[in-house]
Design an enzyme around this catalytic site. Sequence first.
Site, PDB file in Angstrom:
ATOM      1  N   ASN A 106       0.881  -1.171   0.000  1.00  9.15           N
ATOM      2  CA  ASN A 106       0.000   0.000   0.000  1.00  9.15           C
ATOM      3  C   ASN A 106       0.915   1.216   0.000  1.00  9.15           C
ATOM      4  O   ASN A 106       1.470   1.577   1.036  1.00  9.15           O
ATOM      5  CB  ASN A 106      -0.903  -0.012   1.244  1.00  9.15           C
ATOM      6  CG  ASN A 106      -1.749   1.255   1.331  1.00  9.15           C
ATOM      7  OD1 ASN A 106      -1.805   2.039   0.382  1.00  9.15           O
ATOM      8  ND2 ASN A 106      -2.402   1.448   2.468  1.00  9.15           N
ATOM      9  N   LYS A 115       0.173   4.263  -0.335  1.00 12.49           N
ATOM     10  CA  LYS A 115      -0.443   5.482   0.223  1.00 12.49           C
ATOM     11  C   LYS A 115      -0.156   6.659  -0.721  1.00 12.49           C
ATOM     12  O   LYS A 115      -0.099   6.457  -1.932  1.00 12.49           O
ATOM     13  CB  LYS A 115       0.038   5.712   1.659  1.00 12.49           C
ATOM     14  CG  LYS A 115      -0.159   4.444   2.515  1.00 12.49           C
ATOM     15  CD  LYS A 115      -0.002   4.658   3.975  1.00 12.49           C
ATOM     16  CE  LYS A 115      -0.220   3.336   4.714  1.00 12.49           C
ATOM     17  NZ  LYS A 115      -0.163   3.467   6.154  1.00 12.49           N
ATOM     18  N   HIS A 118      -9.554   1.419   4.918  1.00 13.45           N
ATOM     19  CA  HIS A 118      -8.273   1.665   5.595  1.00 13.45           C
ATOM     20  C   HIS A 118      -8.514   2.653   6.737  1.00 13.45           C
ATOM     21  O   HIS A 118      -9.300   3.595   6.596  1.00 13.45           O
ATOM     22  CB  HIS A 118      -7.242   2.218   4.606  1.00 13.45           C
ATOM     23  CG  HIS A 118      -5.866   2.204   5.195  1.00 13.45           C
ATOM     24  ND1 HIS A 118      -5.448   3.157   6.085  1.00 13.45           N
ATOM     25  CD2 HIS A 118      -4.846   1.321   5.059  1.00 13.45           C
ATOM     26  CE1 HIS A 118      -4.206   2.859   6.468  1.00 13.45           C
ATOM     27  NE2 HIS A 118      -3.818   1.754   5.851  1.00 13.45           N
ATOM     28  N   GLU A 165      -6.891   5.093   7.761  1.00  8.76           N
ATOM     29  CA  GLU A 165      -6.660   6.509   7.416  1.00  8.76           C
ATOM     30  C   GLU A 165      -7.894   7.092   6.721  1.00  8.76           C
ATOM     31  O   GLU A 165      -8.211   8.274   6.883  1.00  8.76           O
ATOM     32  CB  GLU A 165      -5.395   6.622   6.547  1.00  8.76           C
ATOM     33  CG  GLU A 165      -4.137   6.401   7.399  1.00  8.76           C
ATOM     34  CD  GLU A 165      -2.948   5.795   6.664  1.00  8.76           C
ATOM     35  OE1 GLU A 165      -2.920   5.811   5.430  1.00  8.76           O
ATOM     36  OE2 GLU A 165      -2.041   5.300   7.358  1.00  8.76           O
ATOM     37  N   GLU A 209      -5.466  -4.394  10.679  1.00 10.21           N
ATOM     38  CA  GLU A 209      -4.431  -3.384  10.866  1.00 10.21           C
ATOM     39  C   GLU A 209      -4.737  -2.583  12.128  1.00 10.21           C
ATOM     40  O   GLU A 209      -5.547  -1.646  12.094  1.00 10.21           O
ATOM     41  CB  GLU A 209      -4.397  -2.426   9.671  1.00 10.21           C
ATOM     42  CG  GLU A 209      -4.105  -3.102   8.353  1.00 10.21           C
ATOM     43  CD  GLU A 209      -3.497  -2.125   7.346  1.00 10.21           C
ATOM     44  OE1 GLU A 209      -2.388  -2.392   6.890  1.00 10.21           O
ATOM     45  OE2 GLU A 209      -4.120  -1.095   7.042  1.00 10.21           O
ATOM     46  N   GLY A 230       2.463   2.749  10.831  1.00  6.27           N
ATOM     47  CA  GLY A 230       3.448   3.820  10.668  1.00  6.27           C
ATOM     48  C   GLY A 230       4.121   4.250  11.949  1.00  6.27           C
ATOM     49  O   GLY A 230       4.785   5.280  11.993  1.00  6.27           O
ATOM     50  N   SER A 248       3.352  -1.710  10.532  1.00  8.79           N
ATOM     51  CA  SER A 248       4.795  -1.784  10.805  1.00  8.79           C
ATOM     52  C   SER A 248       5.398  -3.156  10.514  1.00  8.79           C
ATOM     53  O   SER A 248       6.320  -3.589  11.211  1.00  8.79           O
ATOM     54  CB  SER A 248       5.100  -1.332  12.244  1.00  8.79           C
ATOM     55  OG  SER A 248       4.736   0.032  12.400  1.00  8.79           O
TER      56      SER A 248
HETATM   57  P1  13P Z   1       2.964   0.687   7.776  1.00  4.96           P
HETATM   58  O1  13P Z   1       3.448  -0.649   7.218  1.00  4.96           O
HETATM   59  O2  13P Z   1       3.715   1.862   7.264  1.00  4.96           O
HETATM   60  O3  13P Z   1       2.815   0.641   9.259  1.00  4.96           O
HETATM   61  O4  13P Z   1       1.471   0.867   7.180  1.00  4.96           O
HETATM   62  C1  13P Z   1       0.580  -0.174   7.284  1.00  4.96           C
HETATM   63  C2  13P Z   1      -0.608   0.149   6.474  1.00  4.96           C
HETATM   64  O5  13P Z   1      -1.356   1.058   6.806  1.00  4.96           O
HETATM   65  C3  13P Z   1      -0.842  -0.624   5.248  1.00  4.96           C
HETATM   66  O6  13P Z   1      -2.112  -0.401   4.755  1.00  4.96           O
END
Ligand code: 13P
Length: 249
Positions: free
Chosen positions: A9, A11, A94, A96, A164, A170, A209
């Site tokens: 992903n 982003k 997601h 976010e 997640e 992150g 992560s």
């Molecule tokens: P990270 O791997 O940067 O923690 O992000 C995970 C994520 O949100 C994947 O969709």
Amino acid sequence: MREPIVIANWKMNGSTEANRVWVEKFLQLRGDLECRTAVCAPFVYLPQLVSLLKGSGVAVGAETVSSRKNGAFTGEVSADMLADIGVTLSIVGHSERRTLWKETDEDVAEQAALLIEAGIAPVVCVGETLEERESGRTEEVVLRQLRAVLARVPAARLGAVAYEPVWAIGTGRTATPEAAQAVHAALRAELRASDAAAADKLPLLYGGSVKPANAHELFSCPDIDGGLIGGAALRAEDFHCVCSAARAD
Ligand code: 13P
């Protein structure tokens, strides 16, 4: 029994040139990976990725999709449009999107339904915040998020469910394999109650992560069938390393 899948992903990252270099590198390294792979990228880069990855076996996915079918919704991108350009999967829900863009369980269910109608596999994200975890509500939250989707679409039509934990995204903090496995087992049980055969086939991914150093331990858990990778998917070398930790049973 379940073929693992690892999904990048990206982003809001990438550029035409950086994407080209990433794909070239990843395809060079790919060798004998034992998992399926996919890259989810910003809408504008999807045609480029569809073209670069054509025939490679690496699927191309969107990071979200509109909860409306078509019409006067300025700035939105529909499931039919994604299908039109050759996208085969899409993330929905997601954290976010849920927190920053206020997408609700109902929006996520509608997005999943529209994707399925367009022939695209939804990758449904669920996850609890730190506060919800600390107040012992993890299962309640993730099962509520999953049930909202299952009330609208059959489990057999989903591409994957990704757990997640919001506090692990992150942040460098990863759920322990035991904690992640416990949530995955609860998700699998819920899916089984809805469709046992589909539940056994559906990949349940962990995200938050994941990196080369912890992927093997996480992917070794019985109900963790791969990952949804953010930061570590930005470098093709790291993503390849994470993918090589996902092995068929
Ligand atoms: P990270 O791997 O940067 O923690 O992000 C995970 C994520 O949100 C994947 O969709």
